[in-house]
Design a protein around this motif. Structure first.
Motif, short mmCIF file in Angstrom:
data_model
loop_
_atom_site.label_atom_id
_atom_site.label_comp_id
_atom_site.label_asym_id
_atom_site.label_seq_id
_atom_site.Cartn_x
_atom_site.Cartn_y
_atom_site.Cartn_z
N HIS A 121 -2.34 4.66 96.86
CA HIS A 121 -3.37 5.48 97.51
C HIS A 121 -3.31 6.95 97.12
O HIS A 121 -4.28 7.66 97.27
CB HIS A 121 -3.23 5.36 99.04
CG HIS A 121 -3.35 3.95 99.52
ND1 HIS A 121 -4.54 3.27 99.52
CD2 HIS A 121 -2.42 3.08 99.97
CE1 HIS A 121 -4.34 2.04 99.97
NE2 HIS A 121 -3.07 1.90 100.24
N ASP A 122 -2.15 7.40 96.70
CA ASP A 122 -1.99 8.82 96.38
C ASP A 122 -1.27 8.94 95.03
O ASP A 122 -0.05 8.86 94.95
CB ASP A 122 -1.16 9.50 97.49
CG ASP A 122 -0.89 10.97 97.19
OD1 ASP A 122 -1.22 11.43 96.07
OD2 ASP A 122 -0.33 11.65 98.07
N ARG A 178 6.42 13.96 104.77
CA ARG A 178 6.59 12.58 105.27
C ARG A 178 7.92 12.07 104.75
O ARG A 178 8.21 12.19 103.56
CB ARG A 178 5.49 11.66 104.74
CG ARG A 178 4.08 12.07 105.07
CD ARG A 178 3.61 11.50 106.41
NE ARG A 178 2.67 12.41 107.06
CZ ARG A 178 1.38 12.55 106.72
NH1 ARG A 178 0.87 11.79 105.78
NH2 ARG A 178 0.61 13.41 107.34
N TYR A 219 6.55 13.86 99.75
CA TYR A 219 7.21 12.68 100.29
C TYR A 219 8.69 12.69 99.91
O TYR A 219 9.02 12.97 98.75
CB TYR A 219 6.62 11.40 99.71
CG TYR A 219 5.12 11.25 99.88
CD1 TYR A 219 4.60 10.81 101.08
CD2 TYR A 219 4.25 11.54 98.83
CE1 TYR A 219 3.22 10.64 101.24
CE2 TYR A 219 2.88 11.38 98.98
CZ TYR A 219 2.37 10.93 100.18
OH TYR A 219 1.02 10.77 100.33
N ILE A 263 2.73 4.18 98.36
CA ILE A 263 2.19 5.55 98.28
C ILE A 263 1.30 5.68 97.05
O ILE A 263 0.15 6.14 97.13
CB ILE A 263 3.33 6.61 98.18
CG1 ILE A 263 4.11 6.70 99.49
CG2 ILE A 263 2.74 7.99 97.83
CD1 ILE A 263 5.36 7.58 99.41
N ARG A 264 1.79 5.24 95.90
CA ARG A 264 1.06 5.44 94.65
C ARG A 264 -0.24 4.63 94.58
O ARG A 264 -1.14 4.96 93.82
CB ARG A 264 1.95 5.12 93.45
CG ARG A 264 2.96 6.22 93.14
CD ARG A 264 2.26 7.48 92.66
NE ARG A 264 3.19 8.60 92.45
CZ ARG A 264 3.18 9.72 93.15
NH1 ARG A 264 2.31 9.91 94.13
NH2 ARG A 264 4.04 10.68 92.89
N CYS A 319 7.95 1.40 99.07
CA CYS A 319 7.31 2.62 99.58
C CYS A 319 6.65 3.40 98.44
O CYS A 319 5.50 3.84 98.56
CB CYS A 319 8.35 3.47 100.29
SG CYS A 319 7.67 4.98 101.01
N GLY A 349 4.67 3.07 103.03
CA GLY A 349 4.12 3.93 101.97
C GLY A 349 2.62 4.13 102.11
O GLY A 349 2.11 5.25 102.00
N CYS A 350 1.91 3.04 102.39
CA CYS A 350 0.45 3.14 102.58
C CYS A 350 0.13 4.10 103.73
O CYS A 350 -0.73 4.98 103.61
CB CYS A 350 -0.15 1.77 102.89
SG CYS A 350 -0.07 0.61 101.51
N ILE A 395 6.96 12.85 94.97
CA ILE A 395 7.85 11.95 95.71
C ILE A 395 9.27 12.22 95.22
O ILE A 395 9.51 12.29 94.02
CB ILE A 395 7.53 10.47 95.41
CG1 ILE A 395 6.07 10.12 95.76
CG2 ILE A 395 8.49 9.53 96.15
CD1 ILE A 395 5.68 8.67 95.42
N MET A 416 2.08 6.42 105.04
CA MET A 416 2.52 7.79 104.72
C MET A 416 1.46 8.50 103.88
O MET A 416 1.28 9.71 103.99
CB MET A 416 3.87 7.75 103.98
CG MET A 416 5.04 7.39 104.89
SD MET A 416 6.51 6.83 103.98
CE MET A 416 7.14 8.37 103.32
N ALA A 417 0.77 7.73 103.05
CA ALA A 417 -0.27 8.31 102.21
C ALA A 417 -1.60 8.45 102.96
O ALA A 417 -2.62 8.78 102.37
CB ALA A 417 -0.45 7.46 100.96
#
Ligand SMILES: Cc1cc2nc3c(=O)[nH]c(=O)nc-3n(C[C@H](O)[C@H](O)[C@H](O)COP(=O)(O)OP(=O)(O)OC[C@H]3O[C@@H](n4cnc5c(N)ncnc54)[C@H](O)[C@@H]3O)c2cc1C
Lengths: 154, 428
Positions: free
Chosen positions: B22-23, B100, B3, B19-20, B15, B306-307, B28, B309-310
């Motif tokens: 879920h991933d 992403r 990312y 992301i964090r 973001c 972010g969600c 990043i 993107m993950a």
């Protein structure tokens, strides 16, 4: 994770929760001192609403995606990693009241007389049972594990 | 998965947190041209006014990047995005490839092309660095009087900071009233009264046509009506435009006034997302796409981006304008559509204005739904109204209580209240 649940059928509008919440968040944590000697008097972070026979007490719901955290321009509103509670770092709060604007429960107050910061429920951080729950005479407030209530929307 | 996030402010941090959620692991990288650790942009006026010091500017704790395993390239400008090659170019050479990408480059302050706009002593006011420069300028030059151009949100914040420093302030506003975009005429009039009470010289329906210097100092500004305003300092606070300069015209990324995004915060190029002040996103009250340059929406859009993107499907529910600002210590809140167009009987107004105490409450209804709310002085529990606007709750059952002093959750229908209280979040 435990949360405070509100049962309006059981609330008798006695406001003991408000009193003990204020005491818990006072300097002395002693009821007479808190109300007689400390100035400014500590604010209750729980609010009883009342109309005719209906009453209930309400404090921060510690939302999963909390609008107050998203809206806080200084990052003072944050989620505690251990308890999942939404807490306000009052030293960093500048009193812009974005949180007051977005809380759908109206559960964040302005401590204008005292800290000038946002004032909200902290689940009586460090205590086994929050003061409002401990002093509710009719179990209108209960402190229970998330997901264990019947009909819970999740 | 790699990312890359361009920007390091509200949308970027949202973001990272999205992301964090879920991933937890994939790398990043944040690239931003400002050199600082992520900071609170709205605090720059508090900094200039001396109300906070530099140590309190941080938006997240010092260990934020480490904890979230974010690599940072700070003080590095991105010059171009290449969605075909899945890479971005950095100033001074070098490229960075991504799987992403989030563009969260924010806004650019607007400066009209008038003579003298480049003179020393003329500033814009949107970055920490500018707050420092203005502060130093005031000290070095012993500046006593300032001219603020624009009486919107940023203009008001600028005025407050300058007043806190004891300066004499004049504000010039093109519209016929202050805060015209976020207040209705009554609230604007009240703000005008408050500003004048604090000694601010307010000039509406006017504009600056030229700024004149003399001997290395600013001397005065000339207004459209020919009047001269003496000033040691000029600050442009006209507002920000989406900052989209690094998106090439042939990139396949659709840019209107801002970068166009869909309900997943995706741009029209694959794997490129955008959020914050640089986008045109959905406004759920007007059903239009436009820029709403506020912190909470920048964070929210970044989080939703972010969600997605993950790989976790989340839709942006759309935003609407909302502002909580103090006008010289008088708290105000405005949410949604507060000055509706004269549209037959489509909108209905309920209001309560007290001249003595300078308190004002106004609600705007469209059919059985609340679409706007405005408060001056008495702002407590305003969020309950914001919630009704956000969820578009049918208010017909409790409409007559809406303006009562005791209005609260207790006034809402029991079912809705229970749902609100028992539910995990705020969704209905
Ligand atoms: C004085 C002031 C007061 C404000 N007060 C409020 C308020 O009270 N409430 C509110 O809701 N909003 C307020 N705002 C608006 C709010 O600050 C913005 O809505 C918010 O900052 C938008 O966040 P963002 O992440 O979209 O971008 P920004 O905060 O604009 O950040 C943009 C980021 O992109 C980086 N960047 C830009 N171009 C490049 C490039 N080419 N290469 C690399 N990096 C780049 C920058 O370094 C920065 O990190 C205020 C704004 C100002 C200026």
């Amino acid at each position: 994770m435990k949360r405070i649940y509100v049962n309006e059928e059981y609330c008798i509008g006695c406001r003991l929760c408000e009193i003990h919440c204020a005491v818990q968040h006072s300097q002395s944590k002693k009821i007479i001192k808190a109300f007689k000697e400390e100035a400014p008097r500590a604010m209750a972070r729980i609010l009883v609403e009342e109309e005719g026979p209906l009453s209930f007490a309400m404090q921060c719901r510690h939302c999963e995606e909390a609008p107050c955290i998203e809206a806080c321009i200084v990052g003072a509103m944050y989620r505690d990693e251990d308890t999942g509670a939404v807490l306000c770092d009052e030293d960093r709060c500048v009193g812009c009241w974005m949180c007051v604007m977005v809380c759908p429960f109206g559960a964040i107050q302005r401590n204008v007389a005292g800290s000038k910061a946002a004032s909200k429920c902290d689940l009586c951080y460090g205590e086994e049972i929050p003061a409002c729950v401990a002093h509710c005479p009719n179990e209108a407030l209960t402190f229970v594990e998330v997901g264990s209530m019947a009909g819970e929307g999740r | 998965m790699r990312y890359v996030i361009i920007g390091n402010s509200a949308a970027a941090i949202g973001c990272v947190e999205g992301i964090r959620h879920h991933d937890p692991d994939s790398p990043i990288t944040i690239v931003a041209d400002e050199p600082h650790h992520t900071y609170s942009r709205p605090l720059i006026s508090y900094l200039l006014g001396g109300l906070v010091d530099e140590n309190r500017m941080g938006y997240r704790p010092p260990d934020f990047y480490e904890k979230n395993r974010v690599e940072t390239l700070l003080g590095v400008q991105v010059t171009e995005i290449d969605p075909q090659g899945r890479s971005i170019s950095l100033a001074g050479g070098g490229e960075l490839s991504y799987d992403r990408l989030l563009i969260s480059t924010g806004g650019k302050p607007f400066v009209p092309p008038i003579p003298g706009a480049n003179l020393p002593g003329v500033f814009t006011f949107v970055t920490w660095e500018e707050a420092r420069q203005i502060g130093h300028f005031i000290e070095d030059r012993q500046a006593k009087s300032a001219l603020v151009i624009g009486a919107g949100l940023i203009g008001l914040k600028t005025i407050e900071a300058l007043l806190a420093r004891g300066m004499k302030v004049t504000v010039v506003e093109l519209a016929d009233r202050v805060l015209s975009r976020i207040f209705d005429p009554t609230a604007s009039r009240m703000a005008d009264i408050i500003l004048r009470r604090e000694g601010v010289d307010v000039r509406t329906a006017n504009t600056v046509t030229e700024i004149i210097g003399r001997g290395g100092h600013l001397d005065h500004a000339v207004l459209r009506d020919g009047e001269r305003i003496d000033c040691d300092l000029v600050i442009f606070a006209i507002g920000v435009r989406p900052n989209t300069g690094l998106v090439p015209a042939d990139s396949g990324i659709r840019v209107e006034r801002g970068i166009r995004v869909d309900e997943h915060m995706r741009t029209t190029a694959p794997d490129v997302y955008a959020a914050g002040d640089c986008v045109e996103a959905y406004d759920r009250l007007t059903d239009e796409y436009h820029q709403i340059a506020i912190w909470p929406l920048a964070y929210r859009q970044g989080y939703i981006a972010g969600c997605n993107m993950a790989g976790y499907d989340r839709e942006y529910e759309g935003g609407f304008p909302m502002n909580s600002i103090s006008v010289c210590d008088v708290p105000t809140i405005s949410v949604g559509i507060i000055d509706p167009p004269d549209d037959g009987d489509r909108y209905e107004i309920m209001d309560d204005y007290d001249r003595e105490s300078l308190t004002y409450k106004k609600l705007v209804l469209r059919g059985h739904r609340l679409v706007g709310a405005m408060f001056i002085n008495d702002i407590d529990r305003a969020g309950i109204y914001t919630g009704l606007i956000r969820e578009q709750v049918d208010i017909s059952q409790f409409k007559e209580h809406l303006l009562s002093g005791s209005f609260g959750l207790i006034s809402l229908p029991k079912d809705y209240r229970k749902h609100l209280v028992m539910g995990s979040g705020i969704e209905v």
